[in-house]
Design a protein around this motif. Structure first.
Motif, short mmCIF file in Angstrom:
data_model
loop_
_atom_site.label_atom_id
_atom_site.label_comp_id
_atom_site.label_asym_id
_atom_site.label_seq_id
_atom_site.Cartn_x
_atom_site.Cartn_y
_atom_site.Cartn_z
N ILE A 47 4.68 106.22 11.37
CA ILE A 47 5.23 105.28 10.38
C ILE A 47 4.97 103.84 10.79
CG2 ILE A 47 7.38 104.45 9.33
CD1 ILE A 47 8.44 107.33 9.54
N VAL A 48 5.16 103.56 12.09
CA VAL A 48 4.92 102.19 12.58
C VAL A 48 3.45 101.83 12.43
CG1 VAL A 48 4.97 100.73 14.63
CG2 VAL A 48 6.88 102.27 14.14
N ARG A 49 2.57 102.73 12.75
CA ARG A 49 1.13 102.46 12.65
C ARG A 49 0.71 102.26 11.20
NH1 ARG A 49 -1.57 107.27 15.89
NH2 ARG A 49 -3.46 106.27 15.02
N LEU A 50 1.32 103.03 10.28
CA LEU A 50 0.99 102.84 8.87
C LEU A 50 1.46 101.49 8.35
CD1 LEU A 50 1.80 106.40 7.47
CD2 LEU A 50 -0.44 105.30 7.45
N GLU A 51 2.63 101.06 8.81
CA GLU A 51 3.15 99.78 8.35
C GLU A 51 2.38 98.60 8.92
OE1 GLU A 51 7.22 99.99 9.47
OE2 GLU A 51 7.85 101.05 7.64
N GLN A 52 1.73 98.81 10.06
CA GLN A 52 0.99 97.73 10.70
C GLN A 52 -0.45 97.62 10.24
OE1 GLN A 52 1.43 98.44 14.88
NE2 GLN A 52 3.53 97.61 14.97
N LEU A 53 -0.87 98.51 9.37
CA LEU A 53 -2.25 98.45 8.88
C LEU A 53 -2.50 97.15 8.14
CD1 LEU A 53 -3.00 102.06 7.58
CD2 LEU A 53 -4.03 100.92 9.52
N ASP A 54 -3.65 96.53 8.37
CA ASP A 54 -4.02 95.28 7.72
C ASP A 54 -4.73 95.60 6.42
OD1 ASP A 54 -5.90 92.30 8.74
OD2 ASP A 54 -4.56 92.73 7.05
N CYS A 55 -4.02 95.36 5.32
CA CYS A 55 -4.62 95.66 4.02
C CYS A 55 -5.87 94.81 3.77
CB CYS A 55 -3.59 95.44 2.92
SG CYS A 55 -2.15 96.51 3.06
N MET A 56 -5.88 93.59 4.27
CA MET A 56 -7.05 92.73 4.07
C MET A 56 -8.27 93.29 4.77
SD MET A 56 -5.95 90.44 2.09
CE MET A 56 -7.38 89.37 2.16
N HIS A 57 -8.02 93.90 5.93
CA HIS A 57 -9.14 94.50 6.64
C HIS A 57 -9.72 95.67 5.85
CE1 HIS A 57 -11.62 95.96 9.92
NE2 HIS A 57 -11.03 97.15 9.80
N MET A 58 -8.85 96.41 5.18
CA MET A 58 -9.32 97.52 4.36
C MET A 58 -10.15 97.01 3.19
SD MET A 58 -5.80 99.77 4.34
CE MET A 58 -6.48 100.95 3.21
N GLU A 59 -9.74 95.88 2.60
CA GLU A 59 -10.51 95.33 1.49
C GLU A 59 -11.86 94.81 1.97
OE1 GLU A 59 -8.16 92.38 -0.32
OE2 GLU A 59 -6.62 93.79 -1.07
N ASP A 60 -11.91 94.17 3.14
CA ASP A 60 -13.18 93.68 3.67
C ASP A 60 -14.13 94.82 3.98
OD1 ASP A 60 -12.13 91.17 3.49
OD2 ASP A 60 -11.53 91.05 5.62
N LEU A 61 -13.53 95.92 4.51
CA LEU A 61 -14.37 97.06 4.81
C LEU A 61 -14.97 97.65 3.55
CD1 LEU A 61 -15.44 98.98 6.97
CD2 LEU A 61 -13.37 100.36 6.67
N SER A 62 -14.18 97.72 2.51
CA SER A 62 -14.71 98.24 1.25
C SER A 62 -15.78 97.32 0.67
CB SER A 62 -13.57 98.42 0.24
OG SER A 62 -12.97 97.17 -0.04
N LYS A 63 -15.65 95.99 0.88
CA LYS A 63 -16.67 95.06 0.40
C LYS A 63 -17.96 95.23 1.18
CE LYS A 63 -13.44 91.53 -1.23
NZ LYS A 63 -12.95 90.14 -1.05
N GLU A 64 -17.85 95.48 2.49
CA GLU A 64 -19.04 95.68 3.29
C GLU A 64 -19.79 96.94 2.88
OE1 GLU A 64 -17.95 95.71 7.32
OE2 GLU A 64 -17.31 93.61 7.39
N VAL A 65 -19.05 97.96 2.51
CA VAL A 65 -19.70 99.19 2.07
C VAL A 65 -20.46 98.95 0.78
CG1 VAL A 65 -19.29 101.55 1.32
CG2 VAL A 65 -18.02 100.63 3.24
N MET A 66 -19.91 98.12 -0.07
CA MET A 66 -20.54 97.86 -1.36
C MET A 66 -21.47 96.65 -1.31
SD MET A 66 -19.37 100.28 -3.15
CE MET A 66 -19.94 99.74 -4.74
#
Length: 731
Positions: free
Chosen positions: A499-518
Motif C-alpha cells: 500500500i505504501v509503495r502504491l501511494e508513493q508512485l509518481d504519476c508524472m513519471h508514469m505519464e512521461d514513460l507513456s510519452k516516451e513509448v509513443m
C-alpha cells in the motif's frame, strides 16, 4: 363360633409397582461399556449449545435494537402527548385516531416471536406495564379478542358459558366485570387513580411512578391472519374511547404494508394514525449469524460444505427462518457428538490436549482407523509409521500436535477467506459469490484456485485502478491484523508495504514513460518518402505490441500474486488435514431427511408399498400387480395409477369391486360378485359412464360432485376414504 364346611386363610400380597428405570440423557452418548467418554461428550455438547444459544440471543438483540428503539420512541412520543394533553393529542382525539405502528418483519414468521417478546419486555421496563399480545388463532370473533385482552391486562378469567368476567386477584376483587371495552376503560381509570393516591411523593422506581397514565399497547402478532370483520369492529369500538383510554396498536406484518388497506376499508383505516417501521432483512440476519457462529476459529465445531449447503437451502427455499437455521445447527451438533466417539476432542485447546493425552486404547484404535489419519501415516517415514501403528503413547503425542495444527489452520483459513471475499465481493457479476458463505462452501469442497470463477476474478482484479486497489488492499490488511498467527501478521505487514509503495508512485513519471513509448509518432511530422513512412508505421505497431508495463501495473501484479500465493497456501479443503473428522460434521443426508421432509413422497410410497409400512410380508406383490389382501386405499391407489390422464369413475370402481370380491372368495358367476355393499351398489348404479376425472387438474369433467360422490361411496363406519391425486392437490 362360626361353623363351616371348610376353612382357609388367604394372603393377598400388595402388587408391587414396577419401577421405571430412568435413563439420563448423557447415557445415550455412552460408547459401549465406557460411560465416562459419553458423559464427557454430552457435557461438551451441552456447553457448546449453550454458547450458541447465548450468542444467538445476544446477536438478535443487537440486530433488532435499532427498530425496537424506534418503536419505543414512537410509543413514548404518543404517550407524552397524552400526558401533557397537548395539541397533537387533542387533534387525535377530535379525529378519534389511534396511534398505530405498522411493524414489517418479513416472511420469516418463526422468528417473529423473539422480536415481539423483546418488544414486550422493553415496553414493560421503560414505557408501560399494560402491554398485551394477541394472535389470530385465539381471536376468531370479536368477543374472543376482547376477552383475551381483558384477561391479560386485568388478570381475570372468563367462564365459557358466562358473559361476565370473574375477577381473581385483581384491583377490584369483589366485583364482576363485563366483557367490553367500557369495562376496560373503567378498570384503567380505577387503577391509575388508586396508584396516584397511594404513592404521592415516593421515589420513582416503576413505570407507574413516572407516568400517571401509561398507555395500553395491544400487539397484533400476525395481522394478516386476523378476520377483517373482527379487526374493523374492534377498531371502531376503540376509537370511541380514545379520549379516555390511551390505546396504542402495533401491527405485526409479514408481507407488505399495503395489507392494511386490503383488510381495512378507508372508513376504518382513517381512524388509525399509522407509522411504518421496517426490520432488518432475514438474509442479512443469516449472514451475521453465519459470520459470528460458523466463520470463526473460536467455535470448535464445524460443518462440512454439503451440510452447510443443506441448511442454507432450507432457509432460502422454505421459511427464511434464522431460528430454524440455528435449530438445524443444534441437530448437527447433537448428532456429531452422539455418533462420533472422538468428538471428545472437539473442544477448547487446553481441554482438547488433555483429552488427547487421556485417550484409552479403544479410542486410539479409532484414531488409527480415521481415513485422514491413515493418509497421514502413509506420508511418514517407515520408522515413524511403525510407531504410529504400534505405540499408543506416540499416537497421543501426535494427536496433540495435529490438533494444534488444526487450530492454526482454522485461524489462517478464516482470515484469508475474509481477505479474498473483500477483494472479489465488489467485482461485476460476483464470480466468487456475493455472500461470504458461498465462497466458504466452495473452499470446503475443492481447491478454489482451480475453478474458472477464481481465474476470472483474478483477471478482473488485474484491471483495478490505483485508488480501488489501495482501498481493497487496506481492507485485506485490516482483516489480517486481528489474527494471532505469525504468518498472518507477516502477511498483513507485507500488504501494508504494498500500500505504501502504491501511494508513493509518481504519476508524472508514469505519464512521461507513456510519452516516451509513443515518441516515434513525432517522426511522422517530418518530410519523408513512402518507404520511410511505411517503416515508421511498422516500428510504431511493433512498439505497441511489445509495450512495457508501467511501474503501477508491475506493482499491482506483484500484490495480486502475493494474495494468490496466500490463497493457495491457506484455503485448502479441511478434508486434506489429519483428524478433521473430530471437528467436522458431514452427514448431510441425515439432516436432509429430518429437516427437509417430503410428506407427499412418503405418502405415495406407503400407498404403493404397504408391506413396508405395515411390516407384513404377505402384502408383497410383484411389479404391476395388485394384491387383493392390501388395504382398500392401497388397492384404489394402484388402480388409479393404471389409468392415463383421464380416469373413468365407473370403470375405476368396477375394478376395485372386482379385486375386493376376489379377496372375499365370491363366485364370479354369482349375483353378488362385484358388489361391495348395498350402498356402493346403489350409488354405482346411479353414476353415469361419462363421468370422468381429469387427473392432472384433480377435478371431475362431468356434472357429478366428486367429493360428495367419494364420501357417499367410501364412508364406512365414520371412517373417511382419502384419495391422493397425481396433481398438486390432495383429496
Amino acid at each position: 363360633m362360626t361353623t363351616s364346611v371348610s376353612k382357609g386363610c388367604f394372603v393377598f400380597k400388595p402388587e408391587r409397582k414396577k419401577r421405571k428405570r430412568t435413563v439420563d440423557v448423557e447415557d445415550y452418548f455412552a460408547d459401549g461399556d465406557d460411560c465416562s467418554n459419553g458423559r464427557q461428550r454430552f457435557s461438551i455438547c451441552q456447553s457448546l449449545w449453550e454458547k450458541i444459544k447465548t450468542d444467538t440471543e445476544k446477536l438478535q438483540d443487537e440486530l433488532s435494537k435499532k427498530i425496537l428503539d424506534s418503536l419505543l420512541e414512537f410509543i413514548k412520543k404518543s404517550t407524552s402527548s397524552f400526558q401533557r394533553k397537548s395539541d397533537e393529542w387533542a387533534c387525535l382525539m377530535r379525529a378519534s385516531e389511534i396511534p398505530t405502528a405498522a411493524l414489517v418483519l418479513g416472511v420469516n414468521v418463526p422468528d417473529h416471536d423473539m422480536t415481539f417478546q423483546s418488544l414486550s419486555d422493553l415496553l414493560r421496563e421503560s414505557v408501560t406495564p399494560f402491554a398485551v399480545s394477541v394472535q389470530a388463532k385465539e381471536c376468531s370473533a370479536l368477543k374472543n379478542l376482547v376477552k383475551k385482552i381483558l384477561e391479560r391486562l386485568m388478570g381475570v378469567t372468563v367462564d365459557e358459558g358466562e358473559e361476565d368476567l370473574a375477577l381473581q386477584g385483581g384491583p377490584l376483587p369483589q366485583k364482576r366485570v363485563s366483557c367490553s371495552i367500557g369495562a376496560l376503560c373503567q378498570w384503567y381509570k380505577t387503577v391509575t387513580k388508586k396508584h396516584a393516591m397511594t404513592s404521592p411523593g415516593k421515589n420513582c422506581s416503576t413505570v407507574m411512578d413516572v407516568l400517571q397514565n401509561p398507555p395500553i399497547v395491544v400487539i397484533f402478532k400476525d395481522f394478516e391472519a386476523f378476520s377483517p370483520h373482527v379487526l374493523q369492529d374492534f377498531i371502531l369500538i376503540c376509537s370511541r374511547y380514545i379520549q379516555e383510554l390511551p390505546l396504542i396498536f402495533v401491527f405485526g406484518i409479514a408481507t407488505s404494508p399495503s395489507t392494511i388497506q386490503h383488510l381495512l376499508p378507508h372508513s376504518v383505516s382513517s381512524l388509525l394514525c399509522i407509522e411504518l417501521f421496517q426490520s432488518l432483512s432475514c438474509t442479512q440476519h443469516l449472514a451475521t449469524v453465519i459470520d459470528k457462529l460458523i466463520l470463526t476459529a473460536e467455535f470448535p465445531f464445524k460443518l462440512s460444505g454439503k451440510v452447510l449447503q443443506v441448511l442454507v437451502n432450507i432457509f432460502l427455499y422454505h421459511d427464511f427462518s434464522v431460528r430454524n437455521f440455528v435449530k438445524g445447527l443444534q441437530l448437527a451438533l447433537l448428532e456429531h457428538f452422539h455418533t462420533q466417539p472422538l468428538s471428545v476432542l472437539c473442544c477448547k485447546k487446553k481441554e482438547a490436549l488433555l483429552s488427547a493425552q487421556a485417550l484409552k486404547h479403544q479410542h486410539v484404535e479409532m484414531v488409527r482407523q480415521l481415513p485422514s489419519f491413515m493418509r497421514y501415516v502413509e506420508t511418514q517415514e517407515p520408522q515413524e509409521q511403525v510407531q504410529l501403528l504400534t505405540s499408543d503413547k506416540h499416537v497421543k503425542e501426535v494427536c496433540q500436535k495435529l490438533l494444534k495444527d488444526l487450530r492454526k489452520y482454522h485461524k489462517n483459513y478464516y482470515s484469508i477467506l475474509r481477505c479474498l471475499h473483500s477483494l472479489t465481493s465488489a467485482l461485476p457479476k460476483y464470480p466468487l459469490g456475493k455472500q461470504i458463505r458461498e465462497l466458504h462452501i466452495s473452499s470446503l469442497e475443492k481447491n478454489v484456485w482451480e475453478t474458472n470463477e477464481y481465474e476470472s476474478a483474478i483477471q478482473l482484479l488485474r484491471l483495478l485502478a490505483k485508488d480501488e486497489l489501495v482501498a481493497t488492499l487496506r481492507k485485506c490488511a485490516d482483516m489480517l491484523k486481528p489474527c494471532e498467527t505469525k504468518k498472518m501478521s507477516s502477511a498483513s505487514q507485507q500488504l501494508e508495504d504494498y500500500i505504501v509503495r502504491l501511494e508513493q508512485l509518481d504519476c508524472m513519471h508514469m505519464e512521461d514513460l507513456s510519452k516516451e513509448v509513443m515518441s516515434p509518432g513525432k517522426d511522422l511530422q517530418k518530410k519523408t518518402d513512402l518507404y520511410h513512412l511505411q517503416k515508421t508505421l511498422l516500428e510504431m505497431k511493433g512498439s505497441r505490441r511489445t509495450k512495457q508495463m508501467t511501474p503501477f501495473e508491475m506493482l499491482r501484479n506483484e500484490a495480486l500474486d502475493f494474495i494468490d500465493c496466500l490463497v493457495r497456501s491457506h484455503l485448502t479443503p479441511p478434508e486434506l488435514l489429519p483428524l478433521y473428522e473430530v471437528c467436522y460434521y458431514s452427514s448431510s443426508g441425515f439432516l436432509r431427511r429430518h429437516l427437509n421432509a417430503t410428506p407427499r413422497t412418503s405418502i405415495q410410497t406407503a400407498l404403493h408399498q404397504p408391506s413396508y409400512y405395515l411390516q407384513n410380508e404377505r402384502l408383497k406383490t410383484d411389479a404391476g400387480t395388485v394384491s387383493s389382501s392390501a388395504p382398500d386405499i392401497c388397492i384404489v391407489y394402484k388402480l388409479h395409477l393404471e389409468c392415463g390422464r383421464l380416469i373413468n369413475l365407473y370403470d375405476w370402481l368396477e375394478a376395485y369391486a372386482t379385486v375386493v370380491s376376489g379377496a372375499e372368495g365370491k363366485d364370479p358367476d354369482s349375483e353378488d360378485y362385484g358388489q361391495v355393499d348395498e350402498l356402493k351398489h346403489s350409488v354405482r348404479a346411479g353414476v353415469p359412464g361419462v363421468c370422468e376425472i381429469n387427473k392432472a387438474e384433480n377435478r371431475p369433467c362431468g356434472k357429478t360432485d366428486l367429493g360428495r360422490l367419494l364420501i357417499e361411496i367410501y364412508c364406512d363406519g365414520g371412517g373417511w376414504f382419502v384419495l391422493f391425486g397425481q396433481g398438486d392437490c390432495l383429496f
